[in-house]
Design an enzyme around this catalytic site. Structure first.
Site, PDB file in Angstrom:
ATOM      1  CB  SER A 275      35.795  33.168  54.981  1.00 30.23           C
ATOM      2  OG  SER A 275      36.059  33.020  56.320  1.00 30.23           O
ATOM      3  CE  LYS A 276      37.621  26.030  53.486  1.00 28.89           C
ATOM      4  NZ  LYS A 276      38.703  25.303  52.878  1.00 28.89           N
TER       5      LYS A 276
END
Ligand code: GLU
Length: 549
Positions: free
Chosen positions: A256-257
């Site tokens: 994920s970011k």
């Protein structure tokens, strides 16, 4: 029927690899069936949307060579009869369909405040039962509803889920999925700000844009029953659904970011830092106090630079800037869940478009293996002709390291490229490892490290002593090319170092680069030119006292 697929990103900054894979599969599926791939920007979340962000998506897709047939118009892509392709410009379309549901008593206004709703949610949690909206709004007296609407009270519109509503979905990847009646509650379809929710807009748009295949990440699977129920209520056809496996980091965590933020936090914690120049004191304390917060993008990058760490790449733009090739990224993304069969791993976009089928998508989570991607990138670079590599390295520098273009002649630049070609894993590698080429001679420094000490101060004679002689040797080389420098250094080595070229190599390398790695030394010296080489040796010699202790 023409196959029409769509990629429907919400503009939230960069295109994450998960989104890029979805776009790739939608594109490949449409191409395989000679259909249409369309792009729609889901910008109804006013808090998150920004035009610049959606342009980032367009740029990233173009870079990957995933062209869209319909969608926002950009550099020759897009257009089409089903627009506008930004949801924020389609409000009247949603309103029209919403009204149809209201007229059919399949949607109704609800006035609960967010505090009331979260209290009800907390209560359900405390009683260990799933929360479902209790339809309080449906029991209001119609005249009261009219009165409150006329008064302009804040309200949402909820979909009235039919009571007898088992949903069965045939997912092309996951097989049959059954959701029992009662599991889906009366969900919101229009928010208090007047915008449709994602569920409503996606259903209206997929139908209005003639979408036949919905390919998207598995995180949307739980939304699908809602979409199917809305389609039934609105009289729309149901598209084919295919939900893609999740993409995980090698350690099994979701990719994920936030991974960038996690990397920064870990470094800060390991070093016990309590401040950093890159982050002002107030933002620092807010960030440290709240683990769910992330530093703004530019701030995170500055901090990473200050800490001397590389942040994990998670978006397409990260990979572009890190010097990955788009065709390699496409190839690797396709392997995240799809298999070409026959153990085939290397292929290009054309192959994918000719061979893509949904039945070759696996159910299990996909691991994002950076080492494998890097190995693919290295292989692709090694397969390039020298001219290709030069052209692509140049284009990369034009975008990311303009100083390499500005501070080198075309001949020097070509030499830098060629001396790195066989070992570069990315287009960025040469620019990072060869920064010393484009630094001012007077900006090179010689920090005392194990490596520099060994090269300059240890042994008898020491590197510094040898440099004094080598300075004279190089001073006499008239035509300062690699082919003239090499025999001069070899002659020195034969005479003073029992033919050991390396004895000259390390001190010289450290003197002209400030570090212990560089392309082959004669090339390095030739690219720098005689004036810079002699100047750097002289300045390095002046540092000898730093190494004395
Ligand atoms: N806008 C959604 C997202 O960015 C995707 C919607 C969909 O594919 O249905 O996650």
């Amino acid at each position: 029927m023409t196959c029409r697929t769509r990629f429907a990103p919400s503009p939230s900054g960069d295109l994450h690899v998960g989104g890029a894979r979805t776009a790739l599969f939608c594109w490949a599926l449409a191409k395989k069936h000679k259909g249409v791939f369309l792009l729609r920007i889901e910008d109804t979340d006013q808090k998150r949307s920004s035009d610049a962000a959606s342009l980032g998506f367009l740029r990233d897709l173009r870079w990957l060579d995933i062209g869209w047939d319909e969608g926002p118009e950009d550099e020759g892509f897009g257009g089409g009869e089903h627009g506008p392709y930004f949801q924020s410009k389609r409000l009247s379309i949603y309103q029209e369909h919403l009204q149809r549901l209201i007229d059919a008593q399949l949607a109704y206004p609800a006035f609960e405040t967010s505090e009331e709703l979260s209290a009800a949610r907390d209560k359900a949690r405390a009683e260990k039962r799933p929360y479902r909206y209790d339809r309080t709004a449906l029991s209001l007296d119609p005249s009261e509803v009219q009165e409150r609407l006329a008064r302009g009270d804040d309200h949402v519109i909820r979909f009235r889920v039919p009571d007898d509503s088992d949903v069965i979905i045939q997912d092309e990847v996951l097989g049959e999925i059954r959701i029992a009646s009662g599991e889906v509650d009366d969900f919101v379809i229009r928010k208090a700000d007047g915008f449709p929710t994602y569920h409503f807009a996606v259903v209206v748009d997929d139908a209005g844009m003639g979408v036949t295949h919905v390919v998207r990440g598995q995180e949307h699977l739980a939304n699908t029953p809602r979409h199917v129920l809305l389609q039934q209520a609105l009289g729309f056809d149901r598209p084919v659904y295919a939900h893609l496996p999740l993409i995980q980091n090698p350690d099994g965590s979701k990719m994920s970011k936030r991974d960038k933020d996690k990397a920064l936090r870990k470094e800060v914690k390991d070093r016990g830092l309590t401040s950093a120049e890159a982050v002002d004191a107030e933002s620092w304390s807010v960030w440290i106090a709240d683990k769910t917060r992330q530093l703004p993008h530019h701030c995170a990058e500055r901090l990473a630079q200050e800490l001397g760490i590389d942040l994990p790449e998670v978006s397409v733009d990260d990979f572009r800037r890190a010097g990955y090739l788009p065709e390699v990224l496409i190839n690797y993304l396709a392997l995240l869940g799809w298999s070409a069969g026959d153990d085939l791993e290397k292929f290009d976009g054309d192959f994918l478009c000719q061979n893509f089928t949904l039945d070759r998508i696996g159910k299990s989570n996909a691991r994002f293996d950076r080492q494998k991607l890097l190995a693919f990138n290295l292989d692709a670079i090694q397969d390039m002709t020298p001219e290709d590599f030069l052209g692509r390295f140049r284009a990369h520098c034009e975008a990311e390291h303009p100083e390499f273009i500005a501070r080198t002649t075309p001949e020097q630049f070509a030499l830098i490229a060629e001396s790195n070609r066989e070992r570069a894993k990315t287009l960025d590698d040469p620019a990072r490892s060869c920064r010393f080429f484009v630094m001012d001679d007077d900006d090179i420094t010689w920090p005392v490290t194990k490596g520099t000490r060994k090269a300059l101060a240890k042994g008898e004679p020491s590197g510094f002593k040898r440099l004094e002689v080598l300075r004279e040797v190089l001073g006499t080389v008239e035509d300062f090319t690699a082919s003239a420098i090499e025999p001069a250094l070899q002659a020195w080595a034969d005479e003073h170092a029992e033919g050991n070229f390396g004895a000259a190599g390390m001190p010289l390398r450290v003197a002209v680069t400030g570090g212990t790695t560089s392309p082959p030394l004669p090339d390095t010296l030739a690219i720098l030119g005689k004036v810079s080489v002699l100047r750097r040796i002289e300045r390095c010699l002046a540092c000898a006292p730093d190494f004395a202790s």
